[in-house]
Design a protein around this motif. Structure first.
Motif, short mmCIF file in Angstrom:
data_model
loop_
_atom_site.label_atom_id
_atom_site.label_comp_id
_atom_site.label_asym_id
_atom_site.label_seq_id
_atom_site.Cartn_x
_atom_site.Cartn_y
_atom_site.Cartn_z
N LEU A 1 13.20 -5.23 -3.58
CA LEU A 1 12.24 -6.30 -3.89
C LEU A 1 10.80 -5.83 -3.74
O LEU A 1 9.91 -6.33 -4.44
CB LEU A 1 12.53 -7.53 -3.04
N ALA A 2 10.56 -4.85 -2.88
CA ALA A 2 9.23 -4.23 -2.86
C ALA A 2 8.94 -3.56 -4.20
O ALA A 2 7.81 -3.64 -4.72
CB ALA A 2 9.14 -3.21 -1.72
N ALA A 3 9.96 -2.91 -4.77
CA ALA A 3 9.78 -2.30 -6.08
C ALA A 3 9.45 -3.34 -7.15
O ALA A 3 8.67 -3.07 -8.07
CB ALA A 3 11.04 -1.52 -6.46
N ARG A 4 10.02 -4.53 -7.01
CA ARG A 4 9.73 -5.61 -7.98
C ARG A 4 8.28 -6.07 -7.86
O ARG A 4 7.63 -6.38 -8.87
CB ARG A 4 10.68 -6.77 -7.76
N ILE A 5 7.77 -6.15 -6.63
CA ILE A 5 6.37 -6.51 -6.44
C ILE A 5 5.46 -5.44 -7.05
O ILE A 5 4.46 -5.76 -7.72
CB ILE A 5 6.07 -6.67 -4.93
N LEU A 6 5.80 -4.18 -6.84
CA LEU A 6 4.99 -3.10 -7.40
C LEU A 6 5.08 -3.07 -8.93
O LEU A 6 4.10 -2.75 -9.60
CB LEU A 6 5.42 -1.76 -6.80
N ALA A 7 6.24 -3.44 -9.48
CA ALA A 7 6.35 -3.55 -10.94
C ALA A 7 5.45 -4.66 -11.47
O ALA A 7 4.82 -4.52 -12.54
CB ALA A 7 7.80 -3.79 -11.34
N ALA A 8 5.35 -5.77 -10.73
CA ALA A 8 4.45 -6.85 -11.13
C ALA A 8 3.00 -6.40 -11.06
O ALA A 8 2.17 -6.80 -11.90
CB ALA A 8 4.68 -8.07 -10.24
N LYS A 9 2.68 -5.58 -10.09
CA LYS A 9 1.33 -5.00 -10.02
C LYS A 9 1.04 -4.17 -11.29
O LYS A 9 -0.04 -4.29 -11.88
CB LYS A 9 1.21 -4.10 -8.79
N GLU A 10 2.02 -3.35 -11.68
CA GLU A 10 1.81 -2.53 -12.86
C GLU A 10 1.65 -3.37 -14.11
O GLU A 10 0.79 -3.09 -14.96
CB GLU A 10 3.00 -1.56 -13.02
N THR A 11 2.46 -4.40 -14.26
CA THR A 11 2.39 -5.27 -15.44
C THR A 11 1.06 -6.00 -15.52
O THR A 11 0.45 -6.09 -16.60
CB THR A 11 3.55 -6.28 -15.41
#
Length: 458
Positions: free
Chosen positions: A143-153
């Motif tokens: 889920l940390a990776a999902r937060i970082l993916a949202a940062k990238e988007t």
């Protein structure tokens, strides 16, 4: 996706650390930092022209991104008194439904909304770690990776702050079922930190560590987490609710802020979220420590937390920043306005946080929150100066209020009248993320968010 950014931007008027200046040229480096600032210079070939006054983008120092999914769903009265503690039940219901894809979609939409209102970066107080049944994911940092993916988007700047959460109340009390997605023992959390720190580094995010609250960790667990925290910022909820104060007194004989300041190495690295309920002595201790108090005025209003003694804290030299916490609002201007108005309602007087006579209220609020937010995010530098992140806001120069205003009156009109309507363009980390009020990926982000909300409400 970002919109291409010129390497230079010329602004007729900009708010620099030394004050408002005219005919300012900013140079941007490939590293996402401001490379140069020149003042009193004419437009040159190749300069992009700002279509209004330029101000630094604000840092949101406290976010629970997943809670945006439940905004507006806790406004039905219950059979008894509604409090923070009854609100938590709706929060537990929502978090129990979220898939990893939902977490990412909600966070991406939230971060775009924040950018559109004038935030350029966010501290994500990330405490949803486990699968819906409470078991850790095979990849603890899923889920940390999902937060970082949202940062990238979205393109927002981000400080990822994984949160240690082990207990349901003071003294190591057993957690309740609604908290199962948050829980780790110390060993599990240290593995989570290692994995999350590596992901954050690869994505260009800053990194910090948090203990959810004194309710959620024993002293021994807190010390173990702090020993592994590294040199990044440290965040903690403290004294948000009067019940928390009462429970802490019953457990330790001390109030939460007193206990924290006496027992933990609180200094400039720390951000004390809420700190609503305090004595004068606790207020002095917080100010003397150099820690930032993280105020979330719209959430604190929504939850009926109480009113922080902002005016007294500033007189003591205290530092604060603002966050959006549960995201009933996503706007820095609304957070700053609500903070000031709460002081007025309590004191039955006007202009409480201007910092002295004959000063702009908006300017002092803005400067203080900008500095506090950058400190809480772990930034080495802030504001529109060389070496600081190239994160800025262009206010709408075509609006009559902005056109007619001069210098600090621009901030007063933005914060106390126009709000998000005044935000035209936003740059974060050297790239335009918002142009003319739009994000380049609005349609895809909106579609994913809509699908997630419909699933959660189904």
């Amino acid at each position: 996706m970002s919109i291409a950014t010129s390497r230079t931007l010329h602004a007729a008027r900009a708010l620099l650390p030394e004050g408002w200046r005219e005919n300012v040229r900013f140079g941007f480096g490939a590293d996402g930092l401001i490379a140069s600032v020149e003042t009193d210079v004419p437009v040159a070939a190749g300069d992009e022209i700002a279509n209004g006054p330029v101000i630094p983008a604000m840092v949101d120092l406290h976010s629970h991104a997943f809670q945006r999914a439940m905004a507006g769903l806790a406004e039905v009265s219950g059979p008894g008194e509604d409090t923070f503690w009854t609100w938590r039940e709706e929060m537990y219901r929502t978090v129990g439904l979220l898939s990893p894809e939902d977490v990412e979609a909600v966070a991406a939409k939230l971060y775009v909304e924040m950018l559109k209102s004038g935030f350029g970066a966010v501290c994500e107080f990330h405490y949803v770690h486990n699968d819906r049944d409470g078991t850790p994911y095979a990849d603890r940092a899923e889920l940390a990776a999902r937060i970082l993916a949202a940062k990238e988007t979205s393109g927002i700047g981000l400080t990822l702050i994984p949160v240690f959460y082990a207990h349901g109340n003071f003294g190591g009390a057993a957690p309740n079922p609604g908290q199962r997605r948050f829980l780790n023992d110390v060993d599990g959390f240290l593995k989570l930190i290692d994995a999350s720190r590596d992901l954050a580094s690869k994505s260009g995010a800053h990194f910090g560590t948090s203990i959810h609250s004194l309710r959620a960790a024993t002293p021994d667990e807190m010390n173990a987490v702090l020993a592994a925290a590294g040199d990044g910022p440290i965040h903690i909820h403290v004294a948000e609710q009067q019940k928390e104060v009462d429970d802490c007194l019953a457990w330790s004989g001390r109030r939460p802020i007193d206990w924290l300041m006496d027992e933990m190495p609180v200094d400039e690295r720390w951000c004390l979220i809420h700190a609503t309920h305090h004595t004068d002595g606790e207020l002095r201790k917080m100010a003397a420590s150099g820690a930032v108090v993280g105020l979330c005025p719209t959430t604190e209003s929504s939850l009926g937390d109480g009113i922080f003694s902002g005016e007294a804290f500033l007189r003591l030299g205290g530092r604060f920043g603002v966050g959006t916490d549960s995201h009933v609002s996503t706007s820095p201007s609304e957070e700053l306005r609500t903070l000031e108005y709460s002081q007025r309602l309590r004191d039955q007087k006007r202009v409480r946080l201007a910092g002295g006579p004959n000063r702009s209220n908006g300017r002092h609020l803005f400067d203080t929150a900008l500095k506090g937010g950058a400190q809480a995010a772990g930034w080495a530098s802030h504001g529109l100066q060389a070496g600081a992140p190239a994160s800025l806001v262009v206010l709408d120069g075509s609006h009559a209020f902005i056109t007619a205003a001069k210098d600090d009156a621009i901030l007063d009109r933005w914060i106390f009248s126009l709000g998000d309507r005044a935000v035209r363009d936003v740059m974060a980390e050297g790239h335009w993320r918002i142009r003319d009020g739009r994000h380049a990926d609005d349609e895809a982000i909106d579609a994913a968010f809509r699908a997630a909300i419909l699933r959660l409400q189904g």
